[in-house]
Design an enzyme around this catalytic site. Sequence first.
Site, PDB file in Angstrom:
ATOM      1  N   HIS A  66      -3.742   2.648   7.080  1.00 55.87           N
ATOM      2  CA  HIS A  66      -2.463   2.669   6.346  1.00 55.87           C
ATOM      3  C   HIS A  66      -1.637   3.888   6.708  1.00 55.87           C
ATOM      4  O   HIS A  66      -0.761   4.279   5.960  1.00 55.87           O
ATOM      5  CB  HIS A  66      -2.716   2.612   4.832  1.00 55.87           C
ATOM      6  CG  HIS A  66      -3.343   1.326   4.409  1.00 55.87           C
ATOM      7  ND1 HIS A  66      -3.956   1.152   3.197  1.00 55.87           N
ATOM      8  CD2 HIS A  66      -3.467   0.135   5.068  1.00 55.87           C
ATOM      9  CE1 HIS A  66      -4.435  -0.089   3.126  1.00 55.87           C
ATOM     10  NE2 HIS A  66      -4.151  -0.728   4.247  1.00 55.87           N
ATOM     11  N   CYS A 111      10.443   7.921  12.713  1.00 54.25           N
ATOM     12  CA  CYS A 111      11.805   7.425  12.555  1.00 54.25           C
ATOM     13  C   CYS A 111      11.771   6.020  11.959  1.00 54.25           C
ATOM     14  O   CYS A 111      10.912   5.214  12.300  1.00 54.25           O
ATOM     15  CB  CYS A 111      12.524   7.384  13.908  1.00 54.25           C
ATOM     16  SG  CYS A 111      14.187   6.717  13.788  1.00 54.25           S
TER      17      CYS A 111
HETATM   18  C1  BV8 Z   1       0.607  -6.879   5.113  1.00 54.86           C
HETATM   19  C2  BV8 Z   1       0.572   2.845   1.120  1.00 54.86           C
HETATM   20  C3  BV8 Z   1       1.897  -8.575   5.944  1.00 54.86           C
HETATM   21  C4  BV8 Z   1       0.169   4.194   1.455  1.00 54.86           C
HETATM   22  C5  BV8 Z   1      -0.809   0.983   0.685  1.00 54.86           C
HETATM   23  C6  BV8 Z   1      -1.131 -11.692  -2.335  1.00 54.86           C
HETATM   24  C7  BV8 Z   1      -2.462 -11.923  -2.052  1.00 54.86           C
HETATM   25  C8  BV8 Z   1      -3.118 -11.240  -1.028  1.00 54.86           C
HETATM   26  C9  BV8 Z   1      -2.430 -10.310  -0.249  1.00 54.86           C
HETATM   27  C10 BV8 Z   1      -1.111 -10.090  -0.549  1.00 54.86           C
HETATM   28  C11 BV8 Z   1      -0.461 -10.760  -1.572  1.00 54.86           C
HETATM   29  N1  BV8 Z   1       0.811 -10.306  -1.615  1.00 54.86           N
HETATM   30  C12 BV8 Z   1       0.980  -9.372  -0.649  1.00 54.86           C
HETATM   31  C13 BV8 Z   1      -0.177  -9.253   0.015  1.00 54.86           C
HETATM   32  C14 BV8 Z   1      -0.438  -8.395   1.143  1.00 54.86           C
HETATM   33  C15 BV8 Z   1      -0.640  -6.953   0.672  1.00 54.86           C
HETATM   34  C16 BV8 Z   1      -1.808  -6.871  -0.282  1.00 54.86           C
HETATM   35  O1  BV8 Z   1      -2.945  -6.936   0.126  1.00 54.86           O
HETATM   36  N2  BV8 Z   1      -1.477  -6.743  -1.572  1.00 54.86           N
HETATM   37  C17 BV8 Z   1      -2.543  -6.684  -2.570  1.00 54.86           C
HETATM   38  C18 BV8 Z   1      -2.246  -5.541  -3.553  1.00 54.86           C
HETATM   39  C19 BV8 Z   1      -2.604  -8.026  -3.300  1.00 54.86           C
HETATM   40  N3  BV8 Z   1      -0.926  -6.212   1.878  1.00 54.86           N
HETATM   41  C20 BV8 Z   1       0.093  -5.680   2.567  1.00 54.86           C
HETATM   42  O2  BV8 Z   1       1.253  -5.710   2.219  1.00 54.86           O
HETATM   43  C21 BV8 Z   1      -0.299  -5.058   3.896  1.00 54.86           C
HETATM   44  N4  BV8 Z   1       0.566  -5.564   4.896  1.00 54.86           N
HETATM   45  O3  BV8 Z   1      -0.096  -7.682   4.596  1.00 54.86           O
HETATM   46  O4  BV8 Z   1       1.577  -7.200   5.971  1.00 54.86           O
HETATM   47  C22 BV8 Z   1       2.503  -8.903   7.214  1.00 54.86           C
HETATM   48  C23 BV8 Z   1       1.853  -9.816   8.034  1.00 54.86           C
HETATM   49  C24 BV8 Z   1       2.457 -10.169   9.194  1.00 54.86           C
HETATM   50  C25 BV8 Z   1       3.695  -9.625   9.536  1.00 54.86           C
HETATM   51  C26 BV8 Z   1       4.321  -8.702   8.698  1.00 54.86           C
HETATM   52  C27 BV8 Z   1       3.734  -8.332   7.531  1.00 54.86           C
HETATM   53  C28 BV8 Z   1      -0.100  -3.551   3.850  1.00 54.86           C
HETATM   54  C29 BV8 Z   1      -1.150  -2.951   2.973  1.00 54.86           C
HETATM   55  C30 BV8 Z   1      -0.985  -1.432   2.955  1.00 54.86           C
HETATM   56  C31 BV8 Z   1      -0.199  -1.089   1.756  1.00 54.86           C
HETATM   57  N5  BV8 Z   1      -0.142   0.351   1.595  1.00 54.86           N
HETATM   58  N6  BV8 Z   1      -0.522   2.232   0.410  1.00 54.86           N
HETATM   59  C32 BV8 Z   1       0.007   4.993   0.224  1.00 54.86           C
HETATM   60  O5  BV8 Z   1       0.997   5.271  -0.452  1.00 54.86           O
HETATM   61  O6  BV8 Z   1      -1.158   5.303  -0.015  1.00 54.86           O
HETATM   62  S1  BV8 Z   1      -2.035   0.202  -0.163  1.00 54.86           S
HETATM   63  C33 BV8 Z   1      -2.862   1.247  -1.221  1.00 54.86           C
HETATM   64  O7  BV8 Z   1      -4.016   0.496  -1.663  1.00 54.86           O
HETATM   65  C34 BV8 Z   1      -3.443   2.476  -0.536  1.00 54.86           C
HETATM   66  O8  BV8 Z   1      -3.236   2.494   0.859  1.00 54.86           O
HETATM   67  C35 BV8 Z   1      -4.917   2.338  -0.816  1.00 54.86           C
HETATM   68  O9  BV8 Z   1      -5.655   2.926   0.153  1.00 54.86           O
HETATM   69  C36 BV8 Z   1      -5.069   0.864  -0.806  1.00 54.86           C
HETATM   70  C37 BV8 Z   1      -6.365   0.337  -1.333  1.00 54.86           C
HETATM   71  O10 BV8 Z   1      -6.631   0.951  -2.564  1.00 54.86           O
HETATM   72  P1  BV8 Z   1      -8.075   1.678  -2.704  1.00 54.86           P
HETATM   73  O11 BV8 Z   1      -8.175   2.703  -1.626  1.00 54.86           O
HETATM   74  O12 BV8 Z   1      -9.127   0.648  -2.791  1.00 54.86           O
HETATM   75  O13 BV8 Z   1      -7.897   2.456  -4.054  1.00 54.86           O
HETATM   76  P2  BV8 Z   1      -8.045   1.857  -5.529  1.00 54.86           P
HETATM   77  O14 BV8 Z   1      -7.446   2.858  -6.467  1.00 54.86           O
HETATM   78  O15 BV8 Z   1      -7.549   0.439  -5.550  1.00 54.86           O
HETATM   79  O16 BV8 Z   1      -9.623   1.789  -5.777  1.00 54.86           O
HETATM   80  C38 BV8 Z   1     -10.363   2.998  -5.815  1.00 54.86           C
HETATM   81  C39 BV8 Z   1     -11.812   2.572  -5.893  1.00 54.86           C
HETATM   82  O17 BV8 Z   1     -12.625   3.740  -5.858  1.00 54.86           O
HETATM   83  C40 BV8 Z   1     -12.166   1.834  -7.187  1.00 54.86           C
HETATM   84  O18 BV8 Z   1     -12.949   0.706  -6.885  1.00 54.86           O
HETATM   85  C41 BV8 Z   1     -12.990   2.869  -7.980  1.00 54.86           C
HETATM   86  O19 BV8 Z   1     -14.009   2.254  -8.750  1.00 54.86           O
HETATM   87  C42 BV8 Z   1     -13.600   3.666  -6.856  1.00 54.86           C
HETATM   88  N7  BV8 Z   1     -13.946   5.057  -7.180  1.00 54.86           N
HETATM   89  C43 BV8 Z   1     -13.237   5.935  -7.933  1.00 54.86           C
HETATM   90  N8  BV8 Z   1     -13.869   7.141  -7.932  1.00 54.86           N
HETATM   91  C44 BV8 Z   1     -14.966   7.003  -7.142  1.00 54.86           C
HETATM   92  C45 BV8 Z   1     -15.029   5.684  -6.665  1.00 54.86           C
HETATM   93  N9  BV8 Z   1     -16.015   5.242  -5.860  1.00 54.86           N
HETATM   94  C46 BV8 Z   1     -16.972   6.128  -5.516  1.00 54.86           C
HETATM   95  N10 BV8 Z   1     -16.995   7.417  -5.938  1.00 54.86           N
HETATM   96  C47 BV8 Z   1     -16.014   7.880  -6.748  1.00 54.86           C
HETATM   97  N11 BV8 Z   1     -16.061   9.160  -7.169  1.00 54.86           N
HETATM   98 ZN    ZN Z   2      15.029   7.495  15.819  1.00 56.65          ZN
END
Ligand code: BV8
Ligand code: ZN
Length: 247
Positions: A123, A131
């Site tokens: 990501h 840009c």
């Molecule tokens: C794409 C930006 C398409 C950077 C992020 C409907 C259904 C399915 C998919 C989709 C849908 N609608 C849209 C989509 C696609 C979408 C998606 O998947 N949405 C989801 C939410 C439903 N995906 C996209 O848009 C991707 N692009 O699909 O493009 C496309 C295709 C062709 C042509 C053109 C376009 C892009 C995805 C990237 C988005 N950017 N962030 C930023 O600001 O950070 S996503 C965001 O979520 C972060 O990047 C993050 O990394 C990512 C995942 O989250 P996690 O890392 O898992 O974090 P989270 O808080 O959720 O969980 C933490 C976990 O840690 C928990 O389980 C917790 O229990 C655990 N934990 C906590 N403490 C500890 C621990 N574990 C161990 N030890 C600890 N101490």
């Molecule tokens: Zn430029």
Amino acid sequence: MEQGLAQSRSILADAGNVAVLSGAGISAESGVPTYRGAGGIWEGFSAAELASAEGFARDPAKVWGWHNQRRMQLAAIKFNAGHKALADLEAQVVARGGTFTLATQNIDGLHQAAGSQNVLELHGTILAIRCSTCTDKRHIGFEPVDDEIPRCRECGAYMRPDIVWFGEQLPADVWEAAAKAAYECDVFMTIGTSAVVYPAAGLIEMAAGTGAKTIEVNLQRTAASGLVNISLQGKAGEILPQLVDLT
Ligand code: BV8
Ligand code: ZN
């Protein structure tokens, strides 16, 4: 849990090709807020407004300022024992002729700071800007940049964080390398991710589908728990060091 730990240790001790998917949970013990769940980033902020190309187009200065704030908060943050354990594991696997690929969804650079070598930033990274129009890209690390959104030196368009927002494609070369590692590994670990964001979460299914041994490390059950062979529940910073044989 003890049995799962012992099993995971022996699986990793013989692993040839290891692939790992990490998420915000591995950085939680360093003080980086996760996204979902209590106190998560998306609790206080709207992802649509602040982590999407549309949000940036609508209000570039607001999105720029918010990312700047997040980046400067990271400046004081250190990697933790979980990041370090993965770097140690990579060194061990590579020293015995194996391969190790760490595909992270995190944008905080902590895996690299802990010494991990082969890191795929699925990501992007908050430590670089690019840009919004041409291909100009610049590493900025933690250097303070003013809240006035900078313009591209090449074409004059707005610069933006070098991050993949919702609805945007992952960098093709990075994604291909991650998918290849998931298909070719004999051990796959998913660490600290809720496994809800695609295509990143799909790596778990890819590895499980090939018969690789799969291990999850998370505080709680996730969307992937039903897919993996071993689900270790607890903090990554406590569990991972126990999996790495520091002989
Ligand atoms: C794409 C930006 C398409 C950077 C992020 C409907 C259904 C399915 C998919 C989709 C849908 N609608 C849209 C989509 C696609 C979408 C998606 O998947 N949405 C989801 C939410 C439903 N995906 C996209 O848009 C991707 N692009 O699909 O493009 C496309 C295709 C062709 C042509 C053109 C376009 C892009 C995805 C990237 C988005 N950017 N962030 C930023 O600001 O950070 S996503 C965001 O979520 C972060 O990047 C993050 O990394 C990512 C995942 O989250 P996690 O890392 O898992 O974090 P989270 O808080 O959720 O969980 C933490 C976990 O840690 C928990 O389980 C917790 O229990 C655990 N934990 C906590 N403490 C500890 C621990 N574990 C161990 N030890 C600890 N101490
Ligand atoms: Zn430029």
